[in-house]
Design an enzyme around this catalytic site. Structure first.
Site, short mmCIF file in Angstrom:
data_model
loop_
_atom_site.label_atom_id
_atom_site.label_comp_id
_atom_site.label_asym_id
_atom_site.label_seq_id
_atom_site.Cartn_x
_atom_site.Cartn_y
_atom_site.Cartn_z
N HIS A 152 16.12 2.03 -0.73
CA HIS A 152 17.49 2.25 -0.40
C HIS A 152 17.79 3.00 0.71
CE1 HIS A 152 18.86 0.56 -3.98
NE2 HIS A 152 18.22 1.49 -4.83
N ALA A 153 16.55 3.64 1.41
CA ALA A 153 16.82 4.43 2.71
C ALA A 153 17.14 3.49 3.89
CB ALA A 153 15.30 5.19 2.81
#
Length: 387
Positions: free
Chosen positions: A131-132
């Site tokens: 998700h970063a």
């Protein structure tokens, strides 16, 4: 090329720790490595250490000002909400840069081993922080290690990379990093964004030349439906794309016991997917396979067993599902968590599914989800969306 399998591990990988009340508890990887060790899986796979990713390496996918902001938070432990650190999802803590850079470095080590041919398959179970984003932390993820591995491989001259993400959440960060790059095929099978974070991953998100592929499955989908969807989308696209390297993310939060999501897979269904991806790595990518962990928040019953099966699959020596968990590991679980450990390496299921080629049911929400994906991307790859 060597036919060895490699696991990247350092005890310091457990320092990626958002605190005692956070779902992403590092004990899950500690219990996994202990189970794999007790079952002899680590005797059949080369275990090697790693070093943190450098700032220059991280900058292949993250903005320099973001890396500097993470380092400031890392030094002080204070929040910086402008980059997503200090929220309930991504608490700030001293050492966050070092812990995150080590995870990124571990996945980079896996990529380097496969690219250089010192291992055919390599895995970082502590990785999969998908998700970063380039400029902010998101969804428990500070640095995007799968994205970094892919970017590094492209920089080495790899022409086609496929990324398959079976986490229950959409692999949004990896998709965003390569959305307009036709060299990277990203495929994510996840719970519908209508009911789960991060709210993206609709079939219409198709990227450059159809290289972003999203299968958004309805809440409640179990083994049969999930495997039917996987079979209807992933093998045909990988066979057509012919990646030089396959990168996979194995979040096991699709399990029915996971507290943060709503799919209903069993451990046996997940193990079936690992086996399928292993076969596809050999069929479509010359055997070059880089795997990571990911989500998974049932820390005792699910994560250790799932990822021990993953490492066993990578080693070429899959475990018999009926295998009992070792007494020494059960004692360790009780000591570390106070919980009752699982007794075997199976949920007692024998997952089977009907091939979509036998016909699809437009009244079935799973079939509708599959057909929405096939209709959105298959023609862009010269494939017939109809089964």
């Amino acid at each position: 090329m060597s036919s060895t399998a490699r696991a990247i591990w350092d005890d310091a990988l457990t320092s990626y720790d958002f605190g005692p009340s956070h779902p992403l508890a590092p004990v899950r990887v500690e219990l996994t490595m202990a189970l794999a060790r007790e079952l002899g899986v680590l005797d059949k796979i080369e275990v090697v250490g790693c070093v943190p990713a450098t700032d220059d390496e991280l900058a292949m996918v993250h903005r320099r000002d973001y890396i500097e902001a993470v380092k400031r938070v890392s030094a002080s432990g204070g929040a910086d909400l402008s980059v997503g650190l200090g929220t309930s999802d991504n608490p700030a803590f001293k050492g966050v840069h070092d812990a995150s850079a080590l995870i990124a470095g571990a996945t980079l080590a896996a990529a380097r081993a496969v690219w250089e041919g010192t291992a055919e398959h390599a895995v970082n179970i502590a990785g999969g922080l998908h998700h970063a984003m380039p400029g902010n932390a998101s969804g428990f993820c500070v640095y995007n290690d799968p994205g970094l591995a892919i970017a590094w491989l492209l920089a080495q001259g790899v022409g086609r990379i496929a990324y398959v993400d079976v986490d229950v959440h959409h692999g949004d960060g990896v998709q965003a990093m390569f959305y307009d790059d036709p060299r990277v095929l990203t495929i994510s099978l996840h719970e519908s964004p209508r009911t789960l974070f991060p709210g993206t991953g609709y079939p219409g998100e198709t990227g450059a030349e159809g290289t972003a592929v999203n299968v958004a499955l309805p809440a409640g989908c179990g083994d049969e439906g999930w495997l039917r969807a996987f079979d209807a989308v992933v093998p045909p696209l990988l066979r057509e794309f012919r990646p030089e390297i396959l990168v996979t993310q194995h979040g096991c939060d699709s399990h029915a016991l996971d507290p943060l999501a709503n799919l209903m897979l069993s451990l046996d269904g997940q193990r079936t997917a690992y086996s399928a991806l292993h076969r596809l790595a050999h069929e479509t990518a010359g055997g070059r396979w880089i795997a990571t962990g990911g989500g998974g928040y049932e820390l005792v019953q699910v994560v250790p067993r799932a990822w021990t099966h993953l490492m066993a699959e990578l080693s070429g020596h899959p475990l018999d599902p009926a295998t009992q968990t070792p007494p020494a590991w059960r004692a360790f679980v009780r000591e570390r968590t106070g919980e009752t450990p699982p007794l075997t390496m199976t949920d007692g299921r024998n997952p089977e599914f009907r091939d979509l080629a036998g016909g699809y049911d437009p009244a079935d929400p799973i079939d509708r989800a599959v057909m929405a994906t096939r209709q959105a991307v298959f023609p862009l790859h010269g494939l017939d969306p109809m089964p």
